[in-house]
Design a protein around this motif. Structure first.
Motif, mmCIF file in Angstrom:
data_model
loop_
_atom_site.group_PDB
_atom_site.id
_atom_site.type_symbol
_atom_site.label_atom_id
_atom_site.label_comp_id
_atom_site.label_asym_id
_atom_site.label_seq_id
_atom_site.Cartn_x
_atom_site.Cartn_y
_atom_site.Cartn_z
ATOM 1 N N SER A 96 -20.706 60.428 55.694
ATOM 2 C CA SER A 96 -20.504 61.649 55.163
ATOM 3 C C SER A 96 -18.951 61.753 54.831
ATOM 4 C CB SER A 96 -20.869 62.864 56.016
ATOM 5 O OG SER A 96 -20.298 63.059 57.155
ATOM 6 N N GLY A 97 -18.172 61.126 55.623
ATOM 7 C CA GLY A 97 -16.733 61.443 55.476
ATOM 8 C C GLY A 97 -16.470 60.515 54.178
ATOM 9 N N VAL A 98 -17.032 59.308 53.953
ATOM 10 C CA VAL A 98 -16.876 58.585 52.719
ATOM 11 C C VAL A 98 -17.169 59.306 51.482
ATOM 12 C CG1 VAL A 98 -17.742 56.581 51.397
ATOM 13 C CG2 VAL A 98 -17.071 56.387 53.795
ATOM 14 N N GLY A 99 -18.257 60.003 51.670
ATOM 15 C CA GLY A 99 -18.700 61.032 50.724
ATOM 16 C C GLY A 99 -17.634 62.035 50.121
ATOM 17 N N VAL A 100 -16.994 62.776 51.463
ATOM 18 C CA VAL A 100 -16.057 63.673 51.271
ATOM 19 C C VAL A 100 -14.848 63.063 50.429
ATOM 20 C CG1 VAL A 100 -14.501 65.126 52.398
ATOM 21 C CG2 VAL A 100 -16.774 64.989 53.007
ATOM 22 N N PRO B 49 -10.646 67.825 44.478
ATOM 23 C CA PRO B 49 -9.824 68.189 45.744
ATOM 24 C C PRO B 49 -9.969 69.691 46.646
ATOM 25 C CG PRO B 49 -8.149 67.803 44.148
ATOM 26 C CD PRO B 49 -9.556 67.733 43.552
ATOM 27 N N GLU B 50 -10.269 70.506 45.587
ATOM 28 C CA GLU B 50 -10.261 71.978 46.157
ATOM 29 C C GLU B 50 -11.554 72.293 46.915
ATOM 30 O OE1 GLU B 50 -12.264 72.032 42.140
ATOM 31 O OE2 GLU B 50 -10.226 71.146 43.053
ATOM 32 N N LEU B 51 -12.477 71.297 47.062
ATOM 33 C CA LEU B 51 -13.653 71.490 47.674
ATOM 34 C C LEU B 51 -13.591 70.582 49.265
ATOM 35 C CD1 LEU B 51 -16.247 71.155 44.630
ATOM 36 C CD2 LEU B 51 -15.464 73.221 45.804
ATOM 37 N N VAL B 52 -12.667 69.970 49.342
ATOM 38 C CA VAL B 52 -12.887 69.178 50.346
ATOM 39 C C VAL B 52 -12.938 69.785 51.753
ATOM 40 C CG1 VAL B 52 -11.180 67.526 51.955
ATOM 41 C CG2 VAL B 52 -11.395 67.234 49.588
ATOM 42 N N MET B 53 -12.330 71.069 51.959
ATOM 43 C CA MET B 53 -12.632 71.670 53.049
ATOM 44 C C MET B 53 -14.087 72.279 53.334
ATOM 45 S SD MET B 53 -10.046 71.103 54.837
ATOM 46 C CE MET B 53 -10.354 72.099 56.349
ATOM 47 N N LYS B 54 -14.575 72.661 52.077
ATOM 48 C CA LYS B 54 -15.991 73.346 52.022
ATOM 49 C C LYS B 54 -17.044 72.263 52.420
ATOM 50 C CE LYS B 54 -19.110 75.644 49.047
ATOM 51 N NZ LYS B 54 -19.368 76.122 47.367
ATOM 52 N N SER B 55 -16.674 70.984 52.062
ATOM 53 C CA SER B 55 -17.398 69.809 52.260
ATOM 54 C C SER B 55 -17.453 69.180 53.591
ATOM 55 C CB SER B 55 -17.283 68.974 51.060
ATOM 56 O OG SER B 55 -17.428 69.553 49.543
ATOM 57 N N ILE B 56 -16.494 69.584 54.368
ATOM 58 C CA ILE B 56 -16.306 68.850 55.517
ATOM 59 C C ILE B 56 -17.613 69.101 56.598
ATOM 60 C CG2 ILE B 56 -14.878 70.526 56.894
ATOM 61 C CD1 ILE B 56 -13.738 67.014 56.259
#
Length: 189
Positions: A36-40, A48-55
């Protein structure tokens, strides 16, 4: 002549159960975090604004290692042959406890990693004049208005799937606790 009852090897199985719980759960946590980290990371290039939501999948995968740690501590504190007799039944109960928790954590980690990767990246096919393009694979065929890394409507569905995948590991933890509590009940002392 010594009398070998087999109970001398019982702590081996108990410690093997503790190791299995921790190792397999951490393998699941590592796989889920990496996948999932590779997907993020790949989604963060486009949005890049969705990185924290996708963690969220990364955090949920990390919890799996804690489940294995809990069972490993429960098992290892139950192994003290000098204080109380430790029979083969107890060793097998601890081994099955560790395997139940560890393998459930491994399978949940695999599910979280795959769902987290696909849900974060949202690998969609859309028509293109020369065939089909995958989002994030062939960036040369993407126009700026189609470079959407994540559909907002998919987020809630992804979270629900992740919760059910995490529940698999939770089932393993519960069964592991029940099985490890059976140790010590083999013979009346």
């Amino acid at each position: 002549m010594s009398t070998f009852s087999g109970d001398e090897t019982a702590p081996f199985f108990g410690f093997l159960g503790a190791a299995a719980a921790l190792v397999f759960s951490c393998m699941g946590a590592a796989y889920g975090t990496a996948k999932s980290g590779v997907g993020v990371a790949s989604m963060g290039v486009m949005r890049p604004e969705l990185v924290m939501k996708s963690i969220v999948p990364v955090v949920m995968a990390g919890v799996l290692g804690i489940y294995g740690l809990i069972i490993a501590v429960i098992i290892s504190t139950g192994i003290n042959p000098k204080a109380k007799s430790y029979y083969l039944f107890d060793g097998y109960a601890h081994l099955s406890s560790g395997l139940a928790c560890g393998l459930a954590g491994l399978s949940a980690g695999m599910a979280i990693g795959i769902v987290g990767d696909a849900g974060v990246r949202n690998v969609l096919k859309f028509p293109f004049p020369f065939g089909y393009c995958h989002v994030g694979v062939l960036s040369s065929c993407l126009s700026p208005n189609r470079a959407n890394a994540q559909q907002p409507k998919l987020f809630v569905g992804m979270i629900l799937i992740l919760i059910f995948a995490e529940a698999l590991a939770l089932y393993g933890l519960i069964v592991g606790i029940i099985l490890s509590s059976r140790a010590g009940q083999s013979r009346a002392e």
